[in-house]
Design an enzyme around this catalytic site. Sequence first.
Site, PDB file in Angstrom:
ATOM      1  N   SER A 226      -7.373   4.027  17.960  1.00 36.69           N
ATOM      2  CA  SER A 226      -7.853   5.340  17.495  1.00 36.69           C
ATOM      3  C   SER A 226      -8.121   6.212  18.708  1.00 36.69           C
ATOM      4  CB  SER A 226      -9.159   5.171  16.708  1.00 36.69           C
ATOM      5  OG  SER A 226      -9.799   6.420  16.527  1.00 36.69           O
TER       6      SER A 226
ATOM      7  N   TYR B 122     -17.650   1.403  16.222  1.00 33.50           N
ATOM      8  CA  TYR B 122     -16.232   1.626  15.874  1.00 33.50           C
ATOM      9  C   TYR B 122     -15.426   1.905  17.143  1.00 33.50           C
ATOM     10  CZ  TYR B 122     -12.059   3.779  13.809  1.00 33.50           C
ATOM     11  OH  TYR B 122     -10.762   4.088  13.468  1.00 33.50           O
TER      12      TYR B 122
HETATM   13  N1  LIG Z   1      -7.837   7.856   9.028  1.00 26.15           N
HETATM   14  C1  LIG Z   1      -8.072   8.172  10.288  1.00 26.15           C
HETATM   15  O1  LIG Z   1      -8.474   9.298  10.605  1.00 26.15           O
HETATM   16  C2  LIG Z   1      -7.811   7.155  11.377  1.00 26.15           C
HETATM   17  C3  LIG Z   1      -7.832   7.594  12.694  1.00 26.15           C
HETATM   18  C4  LIG Z   1      -7.620   6.676  13.715  1.00 26.15           C
HETATM   19  C5  LIG Z   1      -7.403   5.346  13.422  1.00 26.15           C
HETATM   20  N2  LIG Z   1      -7.400   4.936  12.121  1.00 26.15           N
HETATM   21  C6  LIG Z   1      -7.170   3.513  11.862  1.00 26.15           C
HETATM   22  O2  LIG Z   1      -6.082   3.401  10.971  1.00 26.15           O
HETATM   23  C7  LIG Z   1      -6.131   2.127  10.330  1.00 26.15           C
HETATM   24  C8  LIG Z   1      -5.811   2.314   8.849  1.00 26.15           C
HETATM   25  O3  LIG Z   1      -6.840   3.083   8.264  1.00 26.15           O
HETATM   26  P1  LIG Z   1      -6.557   4.234   7.177  1.00 26.15           P
HETATM   27  O4  LIG Z   1      -6.987   5.501   7.792  1.00 26.15           O
HETATM   28  O5  LIG Z   1      -5.202   4.096   6.629  1.00 26.15           O
HETATM   29  O6  LIG Z   1      -7.697   3.884   6.095  1.00 26.15           O
HETATM   30  P2  LIG Z   1      -7.653   3.082   4.724  1.00 26.15           P
HETATM   31  O7  LIG Z   1      -6.836   3.813   3.734  1.00 26.15           O
HETATM   32  O8  LIG Z   1      -9.083   2.785   4.412  1.00 26.15           O
HETATM   33  O9  LIG Z   1      -6.887   1.737   5.100  1.00 26.15           O
HETATM   34  C9  LIG Z   1      -7.531   0.578   5.550  1.00 26.15           C
HETATM   35  C10 LIG Z   1      -6.694  -0.601   5.125  1.00 26.15           C
HETATM   36  O10 LIG Z   1      -7.256  -1.798   5.654  1.00 26.15           O
HETATM   37  C11 LIG Z   1      -7.318  -2.753   4.583  1.00 26.15           C
HETATM   38  N3  LIG Z   1      -8.386  -3.720   4.807  1.00 26.15           N
HETATM   39  C12 LIG Z   1      -9.719  -3.462   4.881  1.00 26.15           C
HETATM   40  N4  LIG Z   1     -10.381  -4.616   5.046  1.00 26.15           N
HETATM   41  C13 LIG Z   1      -9.448  -5.606   5.062  1.00 26.15           C
HETATM   42  C14 LIG Z   1      -9.525  -7.017   5.202  1.00 26.15           C
HETATM   43  N5  LIG Z   1     -10.698  -7.642   5.394  1.00 26.15           N
HETATM   44  N6  LIG Z   1      -8.370  -7.730   5.154  1.00 26.15           N
HETATM   45  C15 LIG Z   1      -7.187  -7.104   4.965  1.00 26.15           C
HETATM   46  N7  LIG Z   1      -7.052  -5.769   4.865  1.00 26.15           N
HETATM   47  C16 LIG Z   1      -8.180  -5.039   4.904  1.00 26.15           C
HETATM   48  C17 LIG Z   1      -7.564  -1.918   3.342  1.00 26.15           C
HETATM   49  O11 LIG Z   1      -7.133  -2.599   2.175  1.00 26.15           O
HETATM   50  P3  LIG Z   1      -8.046  -3.482   1.214  1.00 26.15           P
HETATM   51  O12 LIG Z   1      -9.327  -2.742   0.981  1.00 26.15           O
HETATM   52  O13 LIG Z   1      -7.174  -3.581  -0.010  1.00 26.15           O
HETATM   53  O14 LIG Z   1      -8.224  -4.796   1.895  1.00 26.15           O
HETATM   54  C18 LIG Z   1      -6.634  -0.753   3.607  1.00 26.15           C
HETATM   55  O15 LIG Z   1      -5.321  -1.075   3.221  1.00 26.15           O
HETATM   56  C19 LIG Z   1      -7.511   1.567  10.634  1.00 26.15           C
HETATM   57  O16 LIG Z   1      -7.408   0.591  11.659  1.00 26.15           O
HETATM   58  C20 LIG Z   1      -8.286   2.769  11.151  1.00 26.15           C
HETATM   59  O17 LIG Z   1      -9.332   2.407  12.019  1.00 26.15           O
HETATM   60  C21 LIG Z   1      -7.575   5.816  11.092  1.00 26.15           C
END
Ligand SMILES: NC(=O)c1ccc[n+]([C@@H]2O[C@H](COP(=O)([O-])OP(=O)(O)OC[C@H]3O[C@@H](n4cnc5c(N)ncnc54)[C@H](OP(=O)(O)O)[C@@H]3O)[C@@H](O)[C@H]2O)c1
Length: 260
Positions: A152, A165
């Site tokens: 991130s 985080y």
């Molecule tokens: N959105 C942003 O602004 C942003 C910015 C920078 C980085 N990121 C990073 O991008 C990545 C994806 O996040 P996102 O933004 O797409 O949010 P999201 O929609 O909340 O996706 C998170 C994913 O992780 C899965 N997950 C959570 N706990 C888990 C576990 N214990 N085992 C397996 N899967 C698990 C969730 O699925 P389940 O709940 O079905 O398990 C979901 O598919 C993350 O690493 C986040 O830190 C996001």
Amino acid sequence: MSTVITTSPLTDRVAIVTGASSGIGEATAFRLAGLGAKVAVAARRADNLEAVAARITAAGGTALPLPLDVTDRAAVNAAAQQVADRLGSVDLVFNNAGVQLISPIEDVRFEDWQRQIDLNITGVMNVIGAFVPQLIASAARGKPADLITTSSIAATRVLEKFSVYSGTKAYISQLTRLLRVELGRKMVRVSTIEPGMVDTELPDHVTDPDPDATRLMADLINDIDVLTAADVAETVAFIASVPRHVNLTEITILPTQQAV
Ligand SMILES: NC(=O)c1ccc[n+]([C@@H]2O[C@H](COP(=O)([O-])OP(=O)(O)OC[C@H]3O[C@@H](n4cnc5c(N)ncnc54)[C@H](OP(=O)(O)O)[C@@H]3O)[C@@H](O)[C@H]2O)c1
């Protein structure tokens, strides 16, 4: 007469995407499959995974749903075997599952700290441990091989209330720099993607009831044109599609109007 050239640069590739039940992971699974990869989709919500897999299959792709918790090392190891048996040896790992639970440090939300460490560090390591042997084996057979991890922008910026985080994401960014030393010489590419604000479910998981905790994200979503999950998916697909001797190592992707 002009001809339209269509390419499927990921044909013959076998991918695993974690966090594929929503957001960046879901969009990336769909994009990788659209470019020809067979894709295993992993997360905890089995219903969402079935829907993602059905959407990929309906579009002519190949998908394998893998309902699992990446913090469960035995489950991740079993999944690695299952993917190898069903789709072939994995050569593209998108290590993406993560959670962001921001709060002031003085609130001492131990449970939130632990959840972030368990998923963003231990979960990421479980996936690396389970799939690196397949990546090395694929590379040894002359295939492109990619370990792409979602860090991130928070890994490098100083953002109030993001301490734990940000710490987990800084771990990922530094870890992947070090992995390149060992895996690069085996022709496994190691890439880190550092997105800014992406419109996904990520902020919905914050447990701190104080709206101030999520103010930065809420303001960004309200005030600027933030990234979509598809924007990030396109970037991941590009990293995996360049020639085998090219490693796009650390990619920061921000909304044009996001300064911090
Ligand atoms: N959105 C942003 O602004 C942003 C910015 C920078 C980085 N990121 C990073 O991008 C990545 C994806 O996040 P996102 O933004 O797409 O949010 P999201 O929609 O909340 O996706 C998170 C994913 O992780 C899965 N997950 C959570 N706990 C888990 C576990 N214990 N085992 C397996 N899967 C698990 C969730 O699925 P389940 O709940 O079905 O398990 C979901 O598919 C993350 O690493 C986040 O830190 C996001």
